[in-house]
Design a protein around this motif. Structure first.
Motif, PDB file in Angstrom:
ATOM      1  N   VAL A   1       2.017 -33.525 -10.328  1.00 65.06           N
ATOM      2  CA  VAL A   1       2.094 -35.092 -10.690  1.00 65.06           C
ATOM      3  C   VAL A   1       1.918 -35.897  -9.405  1.00 65.06           C
ATOM      4  N   ALA A   2       2.434 -35.335  -8.283  1.00 66.30           N
ATOM      5  CA  ALA A   2       2.105 -36.106  -6.909  1.00 66.30           C
ATOM      6  C   ALA A   2       0.662 -36.202  -6.550  1.00 66.30           C
TER       7      ALA A   2
ATOM      8  N   ASN B   1       6.965 -35.516 -15.450  1.00 68.21           N
ATOM      9  CA  ASN B   1       6.272 -36.737 -15.466  1.00 68.21           C
ATOM     10  C   ASN B   1       7.143 -37.858 -16.537  1.00 68.21           C
ATOM     11  N   TYR B   2       7.601 -37.267 -17.446  1.00 73.10           N
ATOM     12  CA  TYR B   2       8.525 -38.135 -18.378  1.00 73.10           C
ATOM     13  C   TYR B   2      10.009 -37.924 -18.514  1.00 73.10           C
ATOM     14  N   GLY B   3      10.304 -37.016 -17.777  1.00 78.34           N
ATOM     15  CA  GLY B   3      11.820 -36.690 -17.927  1.00 78.34           C
ATOM     16  C   GLY B   3      12.311 -35.900 -19.268  1.00 78.34           C
TER      17      GLY B   3
ATOM     18  N   PHE C   1       4.320 -44.544  -4.124  1.00 77.64           N
ATOM     19  CA  PHE C   1       5.855 -44.035  -4.585  1.00 77.64           C
ATOM     20  C   PHE C   1       6.351 -44.769  -5.865  1.00 77.64           C
ATOM     21  N   GLY C   2       6.236 -45.918  -5.939  1.00 75.57           N
ATOM     22  CA  GLY C   2       6.484 -46.572  -7.251  1.00 75.57           C
ATOM     23  C   GLY C   2       6.167 -46.078  -8.408  1.00 75.57           C
ATOM     24  N   ARG C   3       4.967 -45.588  -8.640  1.00 72.71           N
ATOM     25  CA  ARG C   3       4.590 -44.928  -9.964  1.00 72.71           C
ATOM     26  C   ARG C   3       4.954 -43.545 -10.032  1.00 72.71           C
TER      27      ARG C   3
ATOM     28  N   ILE D   1      10.399 -38.910  -5.390  1.00 73.11           N
ATOM     29  CA  ILE D   1      10.707 -37.494  -4.969  1.00 73.11           C
ATOM     30  C   ILE D   1       9.373 -36.570  -5.178  1.00 73.11           C
ATOM     31  N   PRO D   2       8.609 -36.697  -6.081  1.00 72.86           N
ATOM     32  CA  PRO D   2       7.415 -35.806  -6.203  1.00 72.86           C
ATOM     33  C   PRO D   2       6.446 -35.858  -4.861  1.00 72.86           C
ATOM     34  N   LEU D   3       6.279 -37.481  -4.354  1.00 73.19           N
ATOM     35  CA  LEU D   3       5.336 -37.481  -3.560  1.00 73.19           C
ATOM     36  C   LEU D   3       5.952 -37.118  -2.155  1.00 73.19           C
TER      37      LEU D   3
END
Length: 485
Positions: free
Chosen positions: A79-80, A166-168, A455-457, A461-463
């Motif tokens: 995802v990152a 990605n979506y929880g 970071f916002g998108r 955490i993943p980044l």
């Protein structure tokens, strides 16, 4: 998250990045077709070659590496990686076809795939550029991961972990594959609704398609230099506002409109979202009434608040003329953002609601015995302690990134309120600007906004995990040697 004690399986990450490259090659084909329609054969060649290169590389990786079962850590890393690589691939034909510096084209592409809408592009870049940018926002809004899940990956643990990263945990169907396909259908339907609304309001077909892509993805790019301020009357701003609100509502709720409409209407997060919208409009109107310029109640006041809270980023006038009080209202609204499970950015209304619940719980426990159990509950959902830890971590990191970004702007001579405004807009993936964001701004500030948009998108955490050494390298444990005497 105990899996992160060991590094990620690099070949597993590479395998599914191969899937992603295959999917994204077809994404690049769409602006190539539009370039043919507009007889821009130079842009056609650039997009076509980039699409072929992505397809060949993705096919090679896909065929070379065996199948792997993804762990949570690998899903988070994928995802990152998806968004910055998507922006890089999009920036190549964008830069070559428009003559923009590659760094500016990358800024524009990051702004597109993160559905932000901040722009450093020149005014005379042509219709292919406008479409490619809007198309990038539409694809970035629903997410490349959803396309990969819907088409390329079989149901199972890997699909579940990719979806969750990605979506929880939100699902509306028994499996994540069926859920992603349903979400995709919802996304397409509200996009078509937006196109129809814009056509009926008097917008041209090309502008309607481009703006609809940016509305439902809550992106905010416009085909006009003056954004929505270029259009006369209230019909187009009203159609834009409705479309943005459709994109900022949780997609999970839409299937209930036909089956259980009361569940849609009674949703607590939706009620709070609309309440903040109304309250923000009233406060913003009070600040505007003290300004030295005339404004329209619908086109300037309500529209701008809707644009900010949905994190769409459209505007009807130059925001640099606003007072500090008016900018402060927009900053707070941008921080809040839309609903969870939507294309909107920001902290999200659900997190804000949860934060108030935690504060209330702490205050109530002061009057109760220590052994009393006081669970935190939102509608039918009981909040686990891990969710509270995640909330506190997210809020702390969000604040630290915002402060650091604004401080860097101040070092370059930008005033405090404008610095906070630009950083908030990027970190909440809004796209509104108080005048500081432009092609002439220093490269360092462009880099800050690029990082903030990512970071916002990706939601921080993943980044961060992407740049942790322990994610890639196995650390040797230090063992103490015991000497017997």
């Amino acid at each position: 998250m105990y899996e992160l004690h060991t590094p990620v399986h690099i070949k597993a990450v590479a395998k599914y990045m191969g899937y992603y490259l295959l999917a994204f090659s077809f994404v690049l084909v769409v602006p190539m077709i539009v370039a043919i329609i507009f007889h821009n054969f130079q842009a056609t060649g650039y997009y076509g070659v980039t699409a072929i290169a992505a397809f060949v590389l993705g096919s090679f990786i896909y065929r070379t590496l065996p199948d792997y079962e993804l762990e949570t850590k690998e899903a988070l890393i994928i995802v990152a990686l998806v968004f910055p690589i998507s922006a890089f691939l999009s920036a190549i034909p964008m830069s070559l076809s428009t003559g923009m510096p590659f760094f500016d084209a990358y800024f524009e592409s990051v702004s597109a795939v993160t559905t932000t809408g901040l722009s450093v592009a020149p005014a005379d870049v042509g219709p292919v550029f406008f479409f490619a940018r809007s198309w990038g926002q539409w694809v970035g809004g629903i997410g490349i991961i959803l396309i990969v899940l819907s088409v390329l990956i079989r149901p199972g643990t890997t699909a579940f972990r990719m979806y969750k990263a990605n979506y929880g945990d939100m699902k509306i169907k028994p499996t994540v594959i069926s859920t992603t396909r349903t979400l995709g259908k919802v996304y397409v339907v509200i996009t078509l609704v937006s196109i129809v609304l814009l056509l009926l309001s008097g917008m041209s077909l090309f502008d309607s398609i481009c703006h609809a892509f940016c509305c439902v993805s809550t992106g905010g790019f416009s085909t006009q230099t003056a954004s929505i301020g270029a259009y006369n009357g209230n019909l187009i701003p009203t159609a834009i506002s409705i479309s943005c609100i459709l994109g900022a509502i949780s997609f999970v709720l839409y299937p209930y409109l036909l089956k259980k409409p009361q569940k849609f209407i009674r949703d607590k997060e939706l009620k709070y979202f609309l309440s903040v919208l109304v309250f923000g409009s009233i406060v913003f109107a009070l600040t505007l009434s003290r300004e030295n310029f005339e404004y329209a109640a619908i086109k300037d006041n309500l529209f701008q608040i809707i644009s900010a809270i949905t994190t769409a980023g459209f505007s009807t006038f130059d925001l640099s003329i606003l007072s500090e009080a008016s900018k402060a209202v927009l900053i707070f609204i941008m921080w809040i953002g839309g609903c969870m499970g939507s294309t909107a950015g920001g902290i999200k209304v659900f997190r804000l609601l949860l934060l108030f619940k935690v504060v209330h719980n702490v205050l109530v426990r002061l009057f109760l015995p220590r052994e009393t159990i006081t669970p935190i509950k939102i509608e039918e959902h009981i909040i686990e302690s891990e969710e509270i830890y995640n909330l506190v971590t997210f809020m702390l990191l969000y604040t630290l990134i915002l402060v650091a970004s604004a401080f860097i702007f101040m070092l370059y001579g930008v005033d405090t309120i404008t610095s906070v405004f630009e950083a908030s807009s990027a970190l909440s993936t809004v796209g509104l600007s108080a005048g500081a964001t432009s092609a002439a701004m220093p490269a360092m500030l462009k880099a800050v906004l690029i990082v903030d948009m990512l970071f916002g998108r990706i939601e921080i955490i993943p980044l961060i995990l992407l740049f942790m050494p322990g994610t890639w390298i196995k650390r040797k444990r230090k063992t103490k040697r015991i000497v017997r005497t």
